[in-house]
Design an enzyme around this catalytic site. Structure first.
Site, PDB file in Angstrom:
ATOM      1  N   HIS A 273       0.843  -1.203   0.000  1.00  0.00           N
ATOM      2  CA  HIS A 273       0.000   0.000   0.000  1.00  0.00           C
ATOM      3  C   HIS A 273       0.874   1.248   0.000  1.00  0.00           C
ATOM      4  O   HIS A 273       2.086   1.162   0.207  1.00  0.00           O
ATOM      5  CB  HIS A 273      -0.889   0.014   1.257  1.00  0.00           C
TER       6      HIS A 273
ATOM      7  N   HIS B  61       5.490   6.693  -1.107  1.00  0.00           N
ATOM      8  CA  HIS B  61       6.341   5.522  -1.310  1.00  0.00           C
ATOM      9  C   HIS B  61       5.578   4.263  -0.911  1.00  0.00           C
ATOM     10  O   HIS B  61       4.645   4.330  -0.116  1.00  0.00           O
ATOM     11  CB  HIS B  61       7.615   5.635  -0.468  1.00  0.00           C
TER      12      HIS B  61
HETATM   13  P1  ATP Z   1       4.728  -3.328  11.605  1.00  0.00           P
HETATM   14  O1  ATP Z   1       4.863  -1.980  12.278  1.00  0.00           O
HETATM   15  O2  ATP Z   1       3.863  -4.269  12.356  1.00  0.00           O
HETATM   16  O3  ATP Z   1       6.024  -3.928  11.203  1.00  0.00           O
HETATM   17  P2  ATP Z   1       3.626  -1.774   9.438  1.00  0.00           P
HETATM   18  O4  ATP Z   1       4.649  -0.713   9.715  1.00  0.00           O
HETATM   19  O5  ATP Z   1       3.376  -2.167   8.019  1.00  0.00           O
HETATM   20  O6  ATP Z   1       3.950  -3.099  10.210  1.00  0.00           O
HETATM   21  P3  ATP Z   1       1.878  -0.076  10.885  1.00  0.00           P
HETATM   22  O7  ATP Z   1       3.005   0.249  11.848  1.00  0.00           O
HETATM   23  O8  ATP Z   1       0.512  -0.286  11.440  1.00  0.00           O
HETATM   24  O9  ATP Z   1       2.227  -1.358  10.048  1.00  0.00           O
HETATM   25  O10 ATP Z   1       1.859   1.105   9.837  1.00  0.00           O
HETATM   26  C1  ATP Z   1       0.865   1.203   8.834  1.00  0.00           C
HETATM   27  C2  ATP Z   1       1.379   2.128   7.750  1.00  0.00           C
HETATM   28  O11 ATP Z   1       1.596   3.434   8.295  1.00  0.00           O
HETATM   29  C3  ATP Z   1       2.726   1.709   7.164  1.00  0.00           C
HETATM   30  O12 ATP Z   1       2.755   2.108   5.802  1.00  0.00           O
HETATM   31  C4  ATP Z   1       3.727   2.515   7.956  1.00  0.00           C
HETATM   32  O13 ATP Z   1       4.902   2.771   7.207  1.00  0.00           O
HETATM   33  C5  ATP Z   1       2.963   3.795   8.187  1.00  0.00           C
HETATM   34  N1  ATP Z   1       3.370   4.409   9.451  1.00  0.00           N
HETATM   35  C6  ATP Z   1       3.533   3.801  10.648  1.00  0.00           C
HETATM   36  N2  ATP Z   1       3.891   4.666  11.618  1.00  0.00           N
HETATM   37  C7  ATP Z   1       3.941   5.874  11.014  1.00  0.00           C
HETATM   38  C8  ATP Z   1       4.225   7.196  11.481  1.00  0.00           C
HETATM   39  N3  ATP Z   1       4.539   7.448  12.742  1.00  0.00           N
HETATM   40  N4  ATP Z   1       4.177   8.200  10.578  1.00  0.00           N
HETATM   41  C9  ATP Z   1       3.855   7.956   9.301  1.00  0.00           C
HETATM   42  N5  ATP Z   1       3.555   6.746   8.799  1.00  0.00           N
HETATM   43  C10 ATP Z   1       3.606   5.722   9.638  1.00  0.00           C
END
Ligand code: ATP
Ligand code: MG
Length: 187
Positions: A51, A133
């Site tokens: 995504h 990205h």
């Molecule tokens: P995991 O953290 O379990 O390894 P993930 O990073 O894919 O998996 P999430 O942390 O729930 O899942 O994040 C969901 C989406 O939001 C991802 O695309 C992640 O890069 C983005 N994301 C997470 N934290 C932030 C943040 N603090 N600021 C911006 N984008 C974020």
């Protein structure tokens, strides 16, 4: 129950707004991701998780979901196409991503309109400028080659609100809302 205890007991979801590719686009992105993972090592994102994040809300009380939907409904942006034609790395080499070298104007407008509507409703968003990205590899061992990657065109007719749930094999995502991209309000 004191207010703080009530707030702690309130159900919450970890949520974010994103673009979600259709199955053929996800498959093309995943194929490209596999090439990168072969070259650079690391953990390939599952195809069903691919995504592009528009706005990350994080842990959010379920009672605030209607306000998120209200913010999403404010967006007035036409459908567009992204051409993902470059890869890059963040956090040293660890995160490898695919992205557009020329993001289409509607994509920037979408992130800006959504961000504004969310902030107006009191949601805190990160302050860094929007950098479109698609994360495809985590914990890579080497940076990607500087060579361009084959361009993948991603048609974007809508954006989604997603709940992120942790499973033993990493994050699982569940769509909880979808809004079509439309230039003008229907009347
Ligand atoms: P995991 O953290 O379990 O390894 P993930 O990073 O894919 O998996 P999430 O942390 O729930 O899942 O994040 C969901 C989406 O939001 C991802 O695309 C992640 O890069 C983005 N994301 C997470 N934290 C932030 C943040 N603090 N600021 C911006 N984008 C974020
Ligand atoms: Mg994360």
């Amino acid at each position: 129950m004191p207010d703080s205890a009530a707030a702690a007991a309130e159900p919450r979801l970890r949520v974010f707004f994103a673009l979600w590719p259709d199955a053929p686009t996800a498959s093309r992105l995943h194929r490209e991701a596999r090439q990168l993972q072969r070259a650079c090592g690391g953990r390939l994102m599952r195809q069903d998780t691919i995504h592009l994040t528009l706005a990350f809300l994080g842990d959010t009380p379920v009672s605030r979901l209607p306000a998120l939907a209200e913010a999403a409904a404010q967006v007035r942006v036409p459908p567009c196409a992204l051409v993902l034609d470059r890869c890059g790395n963040w956090h040293g080499n660890r995160v490898l991503w695919l992205g557009p070298s020329c993001p289409p104007t509607p994509l920037g407008l979408l992130a800006a309109q959504l961000g504004k509507a969310l902030r107006e409703r009191g949601f805190a968003l990160e302050k860094r400028p929007f950098a479109p990205h698609v994360t495809v590899v985590r914990n890579a061992l080497r940076p990607p080659a500087a060579a361009p990657v084959p361009a993948i065109t991603w048609d974007v007719p809508a954006f989604v609100l997603v709940a992120s749930e942790r499973g033993p094999d990493g994050a699982h995502y569940r769509e909880i809302g979808r809004w079509p991209l439309i230039k003008e309000a229907a009347n």
